[in-house]
Design a protein around this motif. Structure first.
Motif, PDB file in Angstrom:
ATOM      1  N   TYR A 285       0.813  -1.400  -0.220  1.00 42.65           N
ATOM      2  CA  TYR A 285      -0.134   0.055  -0.063  1.00 42.65           C
ATOM      3  C   TYR A 285       0.961   1.221   0.156  1.00 42.65           C
ATOM      4  O   TYR A 285       0.589   2.197  -0.315  1.00 42.65           O
ATOM      5  N   HIS A 286       2.347   0.991   0.182  1.00 41.15           N
ATOM      6  CA  HIS A 286       2.874   2.224  -0.125  1.00 41.15           C
ATOM      7  C   HIS A 286       3.295   2.615  -1.241  1.00 41.15           C
ATOM      8  O   HIS A 286       3.548   4.328  -1.728  1.00 41.15           O
ATOM      9  N   ASN A 287       2.606   1.991  -2.664  1.00 42.71           N
ATOM     10  CA  ASN A 287       2.969   2.589  -3.639  1.00 42.71           C
ATOM     11  C   ASN A 287       1.324   2.596  -3.914  1.00 42.71           C
ATOM     12  O   ASN A 287       0.671   1.752  -4.538  1.00 42.71           O
ATOM     13  N   LYS A 288       1.168   3.386  -4.701  1.00 47.37           N
ATOM     14  CA  LYS A 288      -0.476   3.921  -5.380  1.00 47.37           C
ATOM     15  C   LYS A 288      -0.132   2.804  -6.571  1.00 47.37           C
ATOM     16  O   LYS A 288      -1.446   2.267  -6.700  1.00 47.37           O
ATOM     17  N   MET A 289       0.526   2.494  -7.852  1.00 51.42           N
ATOM     18  CA  MET A 289       0.286   1.621  -8.675  1.00 51.42           C
ATOM     19  C   MET A 289       0.086   0.155  -8.342  1.00 51.42           C
ATOM     20  O   MET A 289      -0.816  -0.299  -8.342  1.00 51.42           O
ATOM     21  N   ALA A 290       0.666  -0.233  -7.179  1.00 52.76           N
ATOM     22  CA  ALA A 290       0.775  -1.842  -7.280  1.00 52.76           C
ATOM     23  C   ALA A 290      -0.318  -1.720  -5.698  1.00 52.76           C
ATOM     24  O   ALA A 290      -0.641  -2.210  -6.136  1.00 52.76           O
ATOM     25  N   THR A 291      -1.304  -0.808  -5.390  1.00 50.60           N
ATOM     26  CA  THR A 291      -1.713  -0.862  -4.605  1.00 50.60           C
ATOM     27  C   THR A 291      -3.546  -0.453  -5.538  1.00 50.60           C
ATOM     28  O   THR A 291      -4.261  -2.149  -5.439  1.00 50.60           O
ATOM     29  N   ILE A 292      -3.369  -0.339  -6.254  1.00 53.39           N
ATOM     30  CA  ILE A 292      -4.416  -0.553  -7.774  1.00 53.39           C
ATOM     31  C   ILE A 292      -4.604  -1.666  -8.475  1.00 53.39           C
ATOM     32  O   ILE A 292      -5.503  -2.418  -8.949  1.00 53.39           O
ATOM     33  N   LYS A 293      -3.161  -2.710  -8.826  1.00 56.16           N
ATOM     34  CA  LYS A 293      -2.894  -3.569  -8.934  1.00 56.16           C
ATOM     35  C   LYS A 293      -3.593  -4.766  -8.821  1.00 56.16           C
ATOM     36  O   LYS A 293      -4.186  -5.278  -8.587  1.00 56.16           O
TER      37      LYS A 293
END
Length: 296
Positions: free
Chosen positions: A65-73
Motif C-alpha cells: 500500500y506504500h505504492n499507489k500503482m501497486a495498490t491499484i493492481k
C-alpha cells in the motif's frame, strides 16, 4: 528426508488439499449451503489467517500500500483474479460436481496460451498448439461422456467451469508484476480478504448464515483451513525446495484427487470417454513441462 523430497511432498500435499476441498464443498452444496456464503467465509477467514501468518514471519504486510500503482493492481487482482476464480469455481461445483469443475478449470493454461499469443502477436509453439487441441478435445469428451447428441452435465455447470478457467488464467497472469516485488503471502492474503469483504457486503451474507450440524461445521473448517490456507502455504513452501515447473506439473494432483474422490464418495460417473477426456486435459500440464524443457 532430503530437501527435494520434502519439496515434492509439499507440492503434492497442496493440490491434494485443493482437490479434496472441492469434494467437501460439493457435499455442503448438496445440503443446500449458499454458494456465495461459503465463498465469502472461505476468503475472509483465509485472508485473515494468511496475513496473520505473514506478520508472524515479520513481513511488512502493508508494504504494497506504500505504492499507489501497486495498490491499484492489488485491488484489480482481488476482484478480477482472486474473487472471480473463487466464485466461478464454486458455482461450477454447485451446478455440477467438483470433479468436472476442477478438470474444466484445469483448461486455464490454454486460456493463458491463447492470450499471450494474441498479446504478443506471436504464433504459438508446436507444443502449445498440441496443448490447445488436447484441452479442447478433452473438454468435449468430459462434458459429453461420448454421447455427442447432448451434454452429460448441466449447461450451467459447463459455462461456470469454463469461466473458472478464465478466472484461473487471470489469477495466474495478473499478479506477476506484484510478485516480482512483494511476497506472495500478503498479496494472496489481502486479495482474499478484500474479495471476501466485497462479495460478503454485496450479497449480504450475514443474512444467509445457514443452520449447520457439527459435521457441516467441520466441513466448512476443512475448506477454510486445509483446503485454502494450508494448501496454499504447502504449495508456496515447496517452491523453496523444487523448481516452479516441477511444482506446476505436480499440480495435476488436484484434478486427479477431485476425480478419484468424486467417483468414490460423490458417485460421479466417468465412462471411458470421460476418463480419456480427463487425461487429455490434465496432460496439458505435462506438455507444457516438455515445452519448457525444450526452451532451454
Amino acid at each position: 528426508m532430503s530437501k527435494r523430497l520434502l519439496g515434492l511432498l509439499l507440492a503434492i500435499a497442496g493440490p491434494f488439499l485443493w482437490g479434496s476441498s472441492g469434494i467437501v464443498a460439493e457435499d455442503l452444496f448438496n445440503h443446500k449451503i449458499d454458494t456465495i456464503w461459503l465463498v465469502a467465509i472461505r476468503m475472509l477467514i483465509s485472508g485473515i489467517l494468511l496475513l496473520a501468518y505473514g506478520m508472524l514471519k515479520n513481513e511488512d504486510i502493508f508494504q504494497v500500500y506504500h505504492n499507489k500503482m501497486a495498490t491499484i493492481k492489488l485491488l484489480l487482482f482481488s476482484v478480477l483474479g482472486m474473487t472471480s476464480v473463487q466464485v466461478t469455481y464454486f458455482m461450477a461445483i454447485a451446478k455440477g460436481n467438483a470433479a468436472t469443475a476442477t478438470i474444466l478449470q484445469y483448461t486455464s493454461p490454454v486460456m493463458v496460451i491463447v492470450y499471450l499469443a494474441l498479446r504478443n502477436w506471436q504464433r504459438p509453439t508446436r507444443v502449445e498448439i498440441i496443448s490447445v487441441i488436447s484441452a479442447i478435445i478433452g473438454t468435449f469428451l468430459i462434458v459429453t461422456q461420448g454421447n455427442f447428441s447432448g451434454l452429460a452435465i448441466p449447461l450451467s455447470a459447463l459455462i461456470w467451469g469454463l469461466l473458472s478457467a478464465v478466472g484461473a488464467a487471470l489469477y495466474t497472469l495478473m499478479p506477476i508484476s506484484l510478485l516480482k516485488i512483494y511476497d506472495a503471502v500478503p498479496i494472496v492474503g489481502w486479495s482474499m480478504l478484500i474479495g471476501g469483504l466485497l462479495i460478503g457486503i454485496f450479497d449480504q451474507v450475514w443474512n444467509k448464515t445457514p443452520q449447520l450440524t457439527m459435521v457441516m461445521w467441520l466441513e466448512v473448517i476443512f475448506v477454510i483451513i486445509f483446503g485454502t490456507m494450508l494448501a496454499f502455504l504447502f504449495y508456496l513452501q515447496s517452491l523453496a525446495y523444487i523448481d516452479p515447473t516441477t511444482a506446476s506439473v505436480l499440480g495435476a494432483v488436484e484434478p486427479l484427487t477431485a476425480m478419484i474422490l468424486g467417483v468414490l464418495f460423490m458417485h460421479v460417473v466417468f465412462n471411458g470417454y470421460g476418463i480419456l477426456g480427463a487425461v487429455l486435459v490434465i496432460g496439458v500440464t505435462g506438455l507444457q513441462f516438455l515445452g519448457t524443457k525444450e526452451s532451454y
